[in-house]
Design a protein around this motif. Structure first.
Motif, mmCIF file in Angstrom:
data_model
loop_
_atom_site.group_PDB
_atom_site.id
_atom_site.type_symbol
_atom_site.label_atom_id
_atom_site.label_comp_id
_atom_site.label_asym_id
_atom_site.label_seq_id
_atom_site.Cartn_x
_atom_site.Cartn_y
_atom_site.Cartn_z
ATOM 1 N N MET A 1 -41.895 -33.000 -21.210
ATOM 2 C CA MET A 1 -42.992 -32.937 -22.389
ATOM 3 C C MET A 1 -42.019 -34.181 -23.654
ATOM 4 S SD MET A 1 -42.352 -28.782 -24.027
ATOM 5 C CE MET A 1 -42.921 -29.177 -25.824
ATOM 6 N N LYS A 2 -42.924 -33.918 -23.915
ATOM 7 C CA LYS A 2 -42.237 -35.076 -25.770
ATOM 8 C C LYS A 2 -42.370 -34.572 -26.902
ATOM 9 C CE LYS A 2 -41.378 -39.540 -26.091
ATOM 10 N NZ LYS A 2 -39.974 -39.877 -25.430
ATOM 11 N N VAL A 3 -41.452 -34.317 -27.433
ATOM 12 C CA VAL A 3 -41.566 -33.912 -29.246
ATOM 13 C C VAL A 3 -41.802 -34.349 -29.834
ATOM 14 C CG1 VAL A 3 -40.004 -32.774 -30.934
ATOM 15 C CG2 VAL A 3 -39.314 -32.109 -28.865
ATOM 16 N N THR A 4 -43.681 -34.704 -30.822
ATOM 17 C CA THR A 4 -43.903 -35.231 -31.610
ATOM 18 C C THR A 4 -43.117 -34.996 -33.143
ATOM 19 O OG1 THR A 4 -45.554 -34.130 -32.028
ATOM 20 C CG2 THR A 4 -46.022 -34.957 -30.698
ATOM 21 N N GLU A 5 -43.761 -35.723 -34.076
ATOM 22 C CA GLU A 5 -43.182 -35.559 -35.475
ATOM 23 C C GLU A 5 -44.071 -34.241 -36.015
ATOM 24 O OE1 GLU A 5 -44.382 -38.793 -37.579
ATOM 25 O OE2 GLU A 5 -43.404 -40.234 -36.331
ATOM 26 N N LYS A 6 -45.364 -34.095 -35.299
ATOM 27 C CA LYS A 6 -45.907 -32.644 -35.987
ATOM 28 C C LYS A 6 -44.563 -31.441 -35.538
ATOM 29 C CE LYS A 6 -50.163 -30.039 -35.901
ATOM 30 N NZ LYS A 6 -51.700 -29.573 -35.107
ATOM 31 N N ASP A 7 -44.691 -31.830 -34.774
ATOM 32 C CA ASP A 7 -43.387 -30.232 -33.639
ATOM 33 C C ASP A 7 -41.961 -30.310 -34.504
ATOM 34 O OD1 ASP A 7 -45.350 -29.957 -31.884
ATOM 35 O OD2 ASP A 7 -44.202 -31.530 -30.237
ATOM 36 N N VAL A 8 -41.819 -31.794 -34.740
ATOM 37 C CA VAL A 8 -40.070 -31.623 -35.958
ATOM 38 C C VAL A 8 -40.687 -31.393 -37.210
ATOM 39 C CG1 VAL A 8 -38.746 -33.367 -37.241
ATOM 40 C CG2 VAL A 8 -39.219 -33.656 -34.869
ATOM 41 N N ALA A 9 -41.835 -31.339 -37.715
ATOM 42 C CA ALA A 9 -42.727 -30.441 -39.428
ATOM 43 C C ALA A 9 -42.257 -29.065 -39.040
ATOM 44 C CB ALA A 9 -43.331 -31.572 -39.251
ATOM 45 N N TYR A 10 -43.078 -28.447 -37.884
ATOM 46 C CA TYR A 10 -43.423 -27.566 -38.225
ATOM 47 C C TYR A 10 -41.553 -27.377 -37.554
ATOM 48 C CZ TYR A 10 -45.153 -22.873 -35.726
ATOM 49 O OH TYR A 10 -44.882 -21.562 -35.247
ATOM 50 N N VAL A 11 -40.996 -27.277 -36.952
ATOM 51 C CA VAL A 11 -39.654 -26.016 -36.741
ATOM 52 C C VAL A 11 -39.315 -26.439 -38.295
ATOM 53 C CG1 VAL A 11 -37.151 -27.118 -35.813
ATOM 54 C CG2 VAL A 11 -39.449 -26.884 -34.590
ATOM 55 N N ALA A 12 -38.779 -27.935 -38.992
ATOM 56 C CA ALA A 12 -38.333 -27.599 -39.904
ATOM 57 C C ALA A 12 -38.550 -26.825 -40.493
ATOM 58 C CB ALA A 12 -38.197 -29.423 -40.669
ATOM 59 N N GLU A 13 -39.977 -26.697 -40.648
ATOM 60 C CA GLU A 13 -40.532 -25.643 -41.442
ATOM 61 C C GLU A 13 -40.524 -24.106 -41.604
ATOM 62 O OE1 GLU A 13 -45.081 -25.810 -41.996
ATOM 63 O OE2 GLU A 13 -45.163 -23.575 -43.039
ATOM 64 N N LEU A 14 -40.762 -23.449 -40.588
ATOM 65 C CA LEU A 14 -39.673 -22.395 -39.838
ATOM 66 C C LEU A 14 -38.139 -22.606 -40.360
ATOM 67 C CD1 LEU A 14 -40.819 -22.153 -36.350
ATOM 68 C CD2 LEU A 14 -41.119 -21.116 -38.102
ATOM 69 N N ALA A 15 -37.926 -23.601 -40.121
ATOM 70 C CA ALA A 15 -36.087 -23.376 -40.613
ATOM 71 C C ALA A 15 -35.617 -23.734 -41.773
ATOM 72 C CB ALA A 15 -35.295 -24.773 -39.766
ATOM 73 N N ASN A 16 -36.960 -23.573 -42.971
ATOM 74 C CA ASN A 16 -36.773 -23.580 -44.104
ATOM 75 C C ASN A 16 -35.858 -25.246 -44.582
ATOM 76 O OD1 ASN A 16 -37.663 -22.824 -46.208
ATOM 77 N ND2 ASN A 16 -35.869 -21.346 -47.157
ATOM 78 N N LEU A 17 -36.219 -26.279 -43.569
ATOM 79 C CA LEU A 17 -35.618 -27.390 -43.699
ATOM 80 C C LEU A 17 -36.693 -27.969 -44.928
ATOM 81 C CD1 LEU A 17 -33.674 -27.500 -40.977
ATOM 82 C CD2 LEU A 17 -32.489 -26.802 -42.551
ATOM 83 N N GLU A 18 -35.915 -28.928 -46.086
ATOM 84 C CA GLU A 18 -37.004 -30.428 -46.603
ATOM 85 C C GLU A 18 -35.554 -31.644 -46.375
ATOM 86 O OE1 GLU A 18 -36.730 -29.879 -50.344
ATOM 87 O OE2 GLU A 18 -37.194 -27.509 -50.603
ATOM 88 N N LEU A 19 -36.793 -32.478 -44.880
ATOM 89 C CA LEU A 19 -35.972 -33.409 -44.397
ATOM 90 C C LEU A 19 -36.501 -34.388 -45.072
ATOM 91 C CD1 LEU A 19 -36.394 -31.759 -40.630
ATOM 92 C CD2 LEU A 19 -34.158 -31.521 -41.964
ATOM 93 N N THR A 20 -36.010 -35.853 -45.112
ATOM 94 C CA THR A 20 -36.114 -37.012 -45.379
ATOM 95 C C THR A 20 -36.814 -37.421 -44.965
ATOM 96 O OG1 THR A 20 -34.013 -38.298 -45.117
ATOM 97 C CG2 THR A 20 -33.721 -37.288 -46.841
ATOM 98 N N PRO A 21 -37.616 -38.600 -44.386
ATOM 99 C CA PRO A 21 -38.663 -39.763 -43.335
ATOM 100 C C PRO A 21 -37.368 -39.988 -42.738
ATOM 101 C CG PRO A 21 -39.548 -40.005 -45.532
ATOM 102 C CD PRO A 21 -38.607 -39.349 -45.878
ATOM 103 N N GLU A 22 -35.957 -40.330 -43.472
ATOM 104 C CA GLU A 22 -35.044 -40.671 -41.792
ATOM 105 C C GLU A 22 -34.431 -39.854 -40.697
ATOM 106 O OE1 GLU A 22 -35.186 -41.389 -45.142
ATOM 107 O OE2 GLU A 22 -35.752 -43.322 -45.475
ATOM 108 N N GLU A 23 -34.065 -38.647 -41.882
ATOM 109 C CA GLU A 23 -33.744 -37.036 -41.237
ATOM 110 C C GLU A 23 -34.648 -36.698 -40.055
ATOM 111 O OE1 GLU A 23 -30.620 -35.147 -45.101
ATOM 112 O OE2 GLU A 23 -33.086 -34.681 -44.433
ATOM 113 N N GLN A 24 -36.400 -36.969 -39.849
ATOM 114 C CA GLN A 24 -36.962 -35.996 -39.693
ATOM 115 C C GLN A 24 -36.881 -36.868 -37.850
ATOM 116 O OE1 GLN A 24 -40.688 -36.946 -41.624
ATOM 117 N NE2 GLN A 24 -40.508 -34.448 -42.856
ATOM 118 N N GLN A 25 -36.894 -38.548 -38.617
ATOM 119 C CA GLN A 25 -36.360 -39.784 -37.642
ATOM 120 C C GLN A 25 -36.171 -39.332 -35.991
ATOM 121 O OE1 GLN A 25 -38.959 -41.672 -36.011
ATOM 122 N NE2 GLN A 25 -40.380 -40.787 -37.797
ATOM 123 N N ARG A 26 -34.601 -38.495 -36.739
ATOM 124 C CA ARG A 26 -33.369 -38.440 -36.235
ATOM 125 C C ARG A 26 -33.467 -37.604 -35.287
ATOM 126 N NH1 ARG A 26 -28.891 -37.604 -39.981
ATOM 127 N NH2 ARG A 26 -29.332 -36.053 -39.530
#
Length: 97
Positions: A1-26
């Motif tokens: 299983m591989k996490v996608t950018e869409k998965d990261v955006a979904y998890v960040a939304e659930l956690a109410n996090l606003e991530l920069t593009p660099e933080e999303q990539q990390r």
């Protein structure tokens, strides 16, 4: 299983996090690295290992006796709080959504 950018955006939304593009990539790299380690662990043969709930073998050391003790007096606690309605603490709203 591989996490996608869409998965990261979904998890960040659930956690109410606003991530920069660099933080999303990390986060994408970190989450895929974590899943990679889990895949490695899944390769181990654990068929002869007893399931356990915790790593402590001496449960007495990890647990204290469950002793009933008197709780704090509500009136004393409410007098120490900055804001109350008499029964509950009043706190500023922290979730906007």
């Amino acid at each position: 299983m591989k996490v996608t950018e869409k998965d990261v955006a979904y998890v960040a939304e659930l956690a109410n996090l606003e991530l920069t593009p660099e933080e999303q990539q990390r986060m994408l790299r970190d989450m895929n690295a974590i899943l990679g380690h889990i895949d490695k662990l899944n390769e181990l043969d654990t068929s002869g290992v007893e399931p356990m709930a915790q790593v402590h073998t001496d449960s007495h050391e990890a647990m204290r006796d469950d002793v009933v003790r008197p709780s704090l007096d509500r009136d004393v606690v409410m007098k120490g709080a900055p804001k109350t309605d008499g029964s509950f603490f009043k706190v500023p709203k922290v979730i906007e959504k």
